[in-house]
Motif scaffolding. Sequence first.
Motif, short mmCIF file in Angstrom:
data_model
loop_
_atom_site.label_atom_id
_atom_site.label_comp_id
_atom_site.label_asym_id
_atom_site.label_seq_id
_atom_site.Cartn_x
_atom_site.Cartn_y
_atom_site.Cartn_z
N ASP A 288 0.87 -1.18 0.00
CA ASP A 288 0.00 0.00 0.00
C ASP A 288 0.91 1.24 0.00
OD1 ASP A 288 -1.60 2.14 0.67
OD2 ASP A 288 -2.40 1.25 2.51
N THR A 289 1.12 1.85 -1.17
CA THR A 289 2.08 2.96 -1.22
C THR A 289 1.51 4.26 -0.66
OG1 THR A 289 1.50 3.58 -3.51
CG2 THR A 289 3.25 1.95 -3.21
N GLY A 290 0.18 4.40 -0.67
CA GLY A 290 -0.42 5.59 -0.05
C GLY A 290 -0.07 5.66 1.43
N ALA A 291 0.11 4.48 2.05
CA ALA A 291 0.45 4.43 3.48
C ALA A 291 1.80 5.09 3.74
CB ALA A 291 0.46 2.98 3.97
N GLY B 166 -1.42 2.30 -5.80
CA GLY B 166 -1.20 3.73 -5.58
C GLY B 166 -1.77 4.57 -6.69
N ARG B 167 -0.99 5.58 -7.11
CA ARG B 167 -1.44 6.47 -8.20
C ARG B 167 -0.48 6.41 -9.39
NH1 ARG B 167 -4.19 6.63 -4.37
NH2 ARG B 167 -5.58 8.25 -3.59
N ASP B 168 0.80 6.11 -9.09
CA ASP B 168 1.86 6.22 -10.11
C ASP B 168 2.65 4.92 -10.22
OD1 ASP B 168 2.96 6.18 -7.60
OD2 ASP B 168 4.44 7.73 -7.99
N GLN B 169 2.06 3.82 -9.81
CA GLN B 169 2.85 2.58 -9.75
C GLN B 169 3.17 2.04 -11.15
OE1 GLN B 169 3.98 1.29 -6.44
NE2 GLN B 169 3.67 3.49 -6.65
N LEU C 116 -12.03 17.36 -5.14
CA LEU C 116 -10.81 18.13 -4.84
C LEU C 116 -9.59 17.20 -4.84
CD1 LEU C 116 -9.92 21.00 -3.96
CD2 LEU C 116 -10.13 20.21 -1.61
N ARG C 117 -9.72 16.04 -4.20
CA ARG C 117 -8.59 15.09 -4.14
C ARG C 117 -8.26 14.56 -5.53
NH1 ARG C 117 -9.17 10.48 0.14
NH2 ARG C 117 -7.06 10.06 -0.47
N ASP C 118 -9.29 14.29 -6.32
CA ASP C 118 -9.05 13.80 -7.69
C ASP C 118 -8.24 14.84 -8.47
OD1 ASP C 118 -10.53 11.55 -7.19
OD2 ASP C 118 -12.22 12.09 -8.48
N TYR D 167 3.07 7.74 2.03
CA TYR D 167 2.84 9.19 2.03
C TYR D 167 2.13 9.60 3.31
CZ TYR D 167 4.42 9.06 -2.77
OH TYR D 167 5.20 8.88 -3.87
N ARG D 168 1.18 8.79 3.74
CA ARG D 168 0.46 9.09 4.97
C ARG D 168 1.39 9.05 6.19
NH1 ARG D 168 -5.15 8.80 5.03
NH2 ARG D 168 -6.04 8.52 2.97
N ALA D 169 2.33 8.10 6.21
CA ALA D 169 3.25 7.98 7.35
C ALA D 169 4.11 9.24 7.48
CB ALA D 169 4.14 6.75 7.19
N GLU E 240 -3.30 16.60 -10.97
CA GLU E 240 -2.60 17.81 -11.44
C GLU E 240 -1.22 18.00 -10.85
OE1 GLU E 240 -5.20 21.11 -10.78
OE2 GLU E 240 -6.48 20.58 -12.49
N ARG E 241 -0.79 17.15 -9.88
CA ARG E 241 0.52 17.40 -9.29
C ARG E 241 1.59 17.26 -10.36
NH1 ARG E 241 -0.90 12.95 -6.07
NH2 ARG E 241 -1.26 14.48 -4.47
N GLU E 242 2.69 18.01 -10.16
CA GLU E 242 3.68 18.07 -11.24
C GLU E 242 4.41 16.76 -11.45
OE1 GLU E 242 6.16 21.53 -11.04
OE2 GLU E 242 4.37 22.81 -10.92
N ILE F 235 10.44 14.11 -1.99
CA ILE F 235 9.86 13.04 -1.18
C ILE F 235 9.37 11.92 -2.10
CG2 ILE F 235 8.03 12.43 0.45
CD1 ILE F 235 8.18 15.27 1.55
N ARG F 236 8.76 12.31 -3.21
CA ARG F 236 8.26 11.28 -4.14
C ARG F 236 9.39 10.37 -4.62
NH1 ARG F 236 2.93 11.80 -5.23
NH2 ARG F 236 3.14 9.84 -6.34
N SER F 237 10.52 10.96 -5.02
CA SER F 237 11.57 10.09 -5.57
C SER F 237 12.13 9.19 -4.46
CB SER F 237 12.66 10.87 -6.29
OG SER F 237 13.22 11.80 -5.44
O1 DC Z 1 -4.49 5.95 -1.37
P1 DC Z 1 -4.40 6.89 -0.17
O2 DC Z 1 -5.62 7.75 0.04
O3 DC Z 1 -3.99 6.20 1.09
O4 DC Z 1 -3.21 7.89 -0.55
C1 DC Z 1 -2.82 8.93 0.30
C2 DC Z 1 -2.35 10.13 -0.52
O5 DC Z 1 -1.12 9.82 -1.17
C3 DC Z 1 -3.31 10.58 -1.61
O6 DC Z 1 -3.35 12.00 -1.57
C4 DC Z 1 -2.67 10.17 -2.89
C5 DC Z 1 -1.21 10.07 -2.55
N1 DC Z 1 -0.52 8.98 -3.24
C6 DC Z 1 0.33 9.31 -4.25
O7 DC Z 1 0.46 10.49 -4.58
N2 DC Z 1 1.04 8.33 -4.88
C7 DC Z 1 0.89 7.05 -4.52
N3 DC Z 1 1.61 6.11 -5.15
C8 DC Z 1 0.00 6.70 -3.49
C9 DC Z 1 -0.70 7.70 -2.87
#
Ligand code: DC
Length: 238
Positions: A53-56, A144-147, A194-196, A58-60, A201-203, A123-125
């Motif tokens: 779970d990669t969102g976890a 995730g979003r970018d896997q 808003l979240r979508d 970013y959340r951490a 739109e993030r760079e 942070i992303r990289s």
């Molecule tokens: O899936 P989630 O709601 O737990 O993700 C938390 C936040 O992290 C959400 O704003 C999207 C972002 N995210 C991301 O940018 N890239 C990922 N690979 C996973 C999550």
Amino acid sequence: MAAAQRNACRRLQLPRLSNKIVGMIVTIDGPAGAGKSSAARGVAHRLGFRFLDTGAMYRAVACAALQRGVDLNDGNALAALTAELEIEVTEDQVLLDGQDVSRAIRTSEVTAAVKHVADNPNIRSHLVRLQQRTAHDHHTVTEGRDQGTVAFPNAECKIFLTATPQERARRRQADLEARGETVSVDEVLQQQNLRDQQDAEREVGRMAKAEDAVEVITDGMTASGVIDALEAIVRSKM
Ligand code: DC
């Protein structure tokens, strides 16, 4: 690049361990509320793959920033904090410097703060390298979003899991109600839009369907029906 930013980048270098992927990688990307987590976990369980779970992650980082009072608008401070953290995401636990934060990362405070973390390229990289390292020696279903686009562009199987905005909002509202939170579908839909928009739109690392991903729209499907569909897609690529 400013000196402070360069230093933050330097500190974000992870030790050089091999990220060479040896197992099969299944990526599941898509918007919030599409049912990615339970579907990814379910299909990983059926196949005997590890679930990530990669969102976890970013959340951490967002959780640590809130706990330590780091200014969310200071990108360099957030990046420097990330470099110091020990983040471990296992099948059923999220550990931050050894402390179990599995529940703490799901609060609405963290959900509101996580945008500042997910929008930060340094942070992303760092987290993408951590994802690659976590998955490198196991068959893995990563969500995730970018896997499929950034973290694992050569994945054997890529899925883009989605549902209409109304359906996602309806499911989320039902989840919240089951947890005792009263909120209307319209309110959920507004926050979700808003979240979508932020995710798309993030760079860097914006949410996008990889060209070679299979799209699955889950409207009208049961949770186990989604897992069945995903399992069939993965098996067809094995
Ligand atoms: O899936 P989630 O709601 O737990 O993700 C938390 C936040 O992290 C959400 O704003 C999207 C972002 N995210 C991301 O940018 N890239 C990922 N690979 C996973 C999550």
